[in-house]
Design a protein around this motif. Structure first.
Motif, PDB file in Angstrom:
ATOM      1  N   ILE A 102      40.249  32.608  41.567  1.00 38.93           N
ATOM      2  CA  ILE A 102      39.093  33.344  41.043  1.00 38.93           C
ATOM      3  C   ILE A 102      39.181  34.818  41.413  1.00 38.93           C
ATOM      4  O   ILE A 102      38.982  35.707  40.580  1.00 38.93           O
ATOM      5  N   ARG A 103      39.494  35.085  42.683  1.00 41.27           N
ATOM      6  CA  ARG A 103      39.593  36.478  43.125  1.00 41.27           C
ATOM      7  C   ARG A 103      40.711  37.212  42.391  1.00 41.27           C
ATOM      8  O   ARG A 103      40.541  38.357  41.945  1.00 41.27           O
ATOM      9  N   SER A 126      42.633  41.187  38.573  1.00 40.96           N
ATOM     10  CA  SER A 126      43.617  41.494  37.529  1.00 40.96           C
ATOM     11  C   SER A 126      42.979  41.961  36.234  1.00 40.96           C
ATOM     12  O   SER A 126      43.627  42.604  35.412  1.00 40.96           O
ATOM     13  N   VAL A 127      41.700  41.619  36.030  1.00 44.25           N
ATOM     14  CA  VAL A 127      41.009  42.042  34.811  1.00 44.25           C
ATOM     15  C   VAL A 127      40.339  43.384  35.066  1.00 44.25           C
ATOM     16  O   VAL A 127      39.518  43.513  35.971  1.00 44.25           O
ATOM     17  N   GLY A 128      40.667  44.369  34.265  1.00 43.09           N
ATOM     18  CA  GLY A 128      40.139  45.721  34.491  1.00 43.09           C
ATOM     19  C   GLY A 128      38.630  45.792  34.413  1.00 43.09           C
ATOM     20  O   GLY A 128      37.996  45.151  33.588  1.00 43.09           O
ATOM     21  N   ILE A 146      33.065  42.718  40.825  1.00 38.99           N
ATOM     22  CA  ILE A 146      32.760  41.294  40.748  1.00 38.99           C
ATOM     23  C   ILE A 146      33.566  40.539  41.797  1.00 38.99           C
ATOM     24  O   ILE A 146      33.072  39.612  42.448  1.00 38.99           O
ATOM     25  N   ALA A 147      34.830  40.937  41.984  1.00 41.71           N
ATOM     26  CA  ALA A 147      35.681  40.297  42.998  1.00 41.71           C
ATOM     27  C   ALA A 147      35.096  40.522  44.386  1.00 41.71           C
ATOM     28  O   ALA A 147      35.091  39.616  45.226  1.00 41.71           O
ATOM     29  N   GLN A 148      34.590  41.728  44.644  1.00 42.55           N
ATOM     30  CA  GLN A 148      33.975  42.029  45.934  1.00 42.55           C
ATOM     31  C   GLN A 148      32.697  41.213  46.119  1.00 42.55           C
ATOM     32  O   GLN A 148      32.442  40.671  47.198  1.00 42.55           O
ATOM     33  N   LEU A 149      31.893  41.123  45.066  1.00 43.13           N
ATOM     34  CA  LEU A 149      30.660  40.337  45.122  1.00 43.13           C
ATOM     35  C   LEU A 149      30.983  38.883  45.426  1.00 43.13           C
ATOM     36  O   LEU A 149      30.326  38.247  46.265  1.00 43.13           O
ATOM     37  N   PHE A 150      31.979  38.339  44.755  1.00 43.54           N
ATOM     38  CA  PHE A 150      32.379  36.945  44.932  1.00 43.54           C
ATOM     39  C   PHE A 150      32.835  36.686  46.367  1.00 43.54           C
ATOM     40  O   PHE A 150      32.423  35.706  47.003  1.00 43.54           O
ATOM     41  N   THR A 151      33.674  37.563  46.896  1.00 46.76           N
ATOM     42  CA  THR A 151      34.194  37.395  48.254  1.00 46.76           C
ATOM     43  C   THR A 151      33.069  37.393  49.281  1.00 46.76           C
ATOM     44  O   THR A 151      33.023  36.545  50.180  1.00 46.76           O
ATOM     45  N   ILE A 152      32.151  38.331  49.153  1.00 42.23           N
ATOM     46  CA  ILE A 152      31.051  38.443  50.107  1.00 42.23           C
ATOM     47  C   ILE A 152      30.102  37.245  49.968  1.00 42.23           C
ATOM     48  O   ILE A 152      29.566  36.742  50.962  1.00 42.23           O
ATOM     49  N   ALA A 153      29.914  36.755  48.744  1.00 40.11           N
ATOM     50  CA  ALA A 153      29.057  35.588  48.533  1.00 40.11           C
ATOM     51  C   ALA A 153      29.629  34.355  49.232  1.00 40.11           C
ATOM     52  O   ALA A 153      28.893  33.592  49.872  1.00 40.11           O
ATOM     53  N   VAL A 154      30.928  34.160  49.132  1.00 37.35           N
ATOM     54  CA  VAL A 154      31.577  33.012  49.773  1.00 37.35           C
ATOM     55  C   VAL A 154      31.496  33.118  51.293  1.00 37.35           C
ATOM     56  O   VAL A 154      31.331  32.108  51.990  1.00 37.35           O
ATOM     57  N   ASP A 155      31.591  34.322  51.831  1.00 34.56           N
ATOM     58  CA  ASP A 155      31.617  34.512  53.285  1.00 34.56           C
ATOM     59  C   ASP A 155      30.232  34.605  53.920  1.00 34.56           C
ATOM     60  O   ASP A 155      30.120  34.588  55.152  1.00 34.56           O
ATOM     61  N   THR A 156      29.181  34.750  53.101  1.00 35.42           N
ATOM     62  CA  THR A 156      27.836  34.913  53.666  1.00 35.42           C
ATOM     63  C   THR A 156      26.836  33.869  53.181  1.00 35.42           C
ATOM     64  O   THR A 156      25.794  33.673  53.818  1.00 35.42           O
TER      65      THR A 156
END
Length: 328
Positions: free
Chosen positions: A170-171, A176-178, A183-193
């Motif tokens: 997912i990340r 890779s999509v311009g 969104i990648a940052q949002l996803f990462t932080i959502a998974v970690d918090t």
């Protein structure tokens, strides 16, 4: 300015391409609300209402707009409620008179939603939205009776969490999509918090201190603090660069997240995945690593520990000691 005073009234206007839409209101608050909703309608391709409903009747759109202004405009879930309201209007018809909506109408809406693949939980959220709109129309004298709302039975079912491989895929997709790095940052932080989408979008620079994220507005009205992982701290530091303490960490809108998420699901074949499953992932990983349920409850911000207990069966030693006694 797109909202200005003209005599005793306030006029709001927006542009959609070369077209200009204008409407007058008795107060600035009403004009501001219409402007915000009109811009949202433009962003998702919905038509813009410019004609007022007749005094003797309320259309579904008119009743929805009045309900939004009275109950949802200043709430934490205003974006979700506005989205649900627009989906309801799109299905039933904006110009449908609230007086013509019957129990049969709502039952057909429920069946159509189920046939299109909507889950019972989603159907219920939309039905609750309709119910609130109809109740407000009734309270205001535009509806003489209320139809029965065909709410569906919900169950917890299987908890869907994201595997490490899915997380990586997912990340990588978002990176890779311009244009969707955020969104990648949002996803990462959502998974970690384990933060809800609304909590992430309301997060400001001033809410970050001492290695923790401080959340003041929550669904359960229970402020909480979440210690950051090194990965989250690194992401936050990059996003805080050159921002003021009053600025939001994320600049994304709900519809942007929804669109990017749907494209990712279709590309990777993860059709059953919701953004909220990042929260399930956070909780499941904690429990699977032996974190006590009360601590998980505090991190998730659940008011009732029963909400957290649905993850308890994932604990590595859950009931193992009981079965070991049979071995003896």
């Amino acid at each position: 300015m797109s909202v200005r005073q003209r005599g005793a009234s306030w006029e709001a206007y927006v542009r959609k391409g070369n077209e200009r839409y204008r409407k007058s209101f008795k107060s600035k608050e009403e004009a501001d609300t219409w402007e915000a909703m009109a811009k949202y309608h433009i962003s998702i391709g919905m038509p813009i209402e410019t004609k007022a409903a007749s005094q003797g009747e309320w259309t579904l759109r008119k009743a929805g707009d009045e309900t939004y202004k009275s109950y949802w405009a200043n709430g934490r879930s205003r974006h979700t409620m506005l989205y649900n309201m627009n989906m309801v209007c799109k299905h039933l018809g904006e110009k449908t008179l609230v007086s013509s909506i019957t129990s049969e109408t709502l039952n057909k809406y429920m069946l159509d939603s189920r046939a299109s693949g909507k889950k019972n939980s989603t159907i219920n959220r939309r039905l609750c939205c309709i119910s609130k709109i109809l109740h407000h129309a009734h309270d205001c004298g535009y509806l003489t009776s209320l139809p029965k709302i065909p709410l569906q039975q919900e169950n917890n079912g299987k908890i869907r969490w994201i595997t490490e491989k899915e997380e990586s895929d997912i990340r990588n997709h978002f990176v890779s999509v311009g244009g969707v790095i955020e969104i990648a940052q949002l996803f990462t932080i959502a998974v970690d918090t384990g933060m809800r989408r609304s909590e992430l979008l309301n997060l400001k620079v001033g809410d970050i201190s001492s290695g923790k994220i401080h959340i003041w507005e929550t669904k359960a009205n229970l402020p909480r603090s979440i210690p950051m992982t090194k990965r989250t701290e690194g992401q936050i530091s990059v996003m805080m660069y050159d921002k003021k303490s009053t600025d939001h960490i994320f600049t994304l809108k709900v519809h942007q997240i929804r669109s990017a998420w749907d494209r990712m699901k279709n590309t990777l074949g993860l059709h059953d995945l919701r953004f909220h499953d990042t929260r399930h992932t956070f909780a499941s990983r904690l429990v699977q690593r032996g974190v006590p349920i009360p601590e998980v409850q505090q991190l998730l911000g659940h008011r009732d520990i029963q909400m957290t207990m649905r993850y308890s069966h994932l604990a590595p030693q859950n009931l193992r000691s009981a079965i070991d006694k049979l071995e003896a």
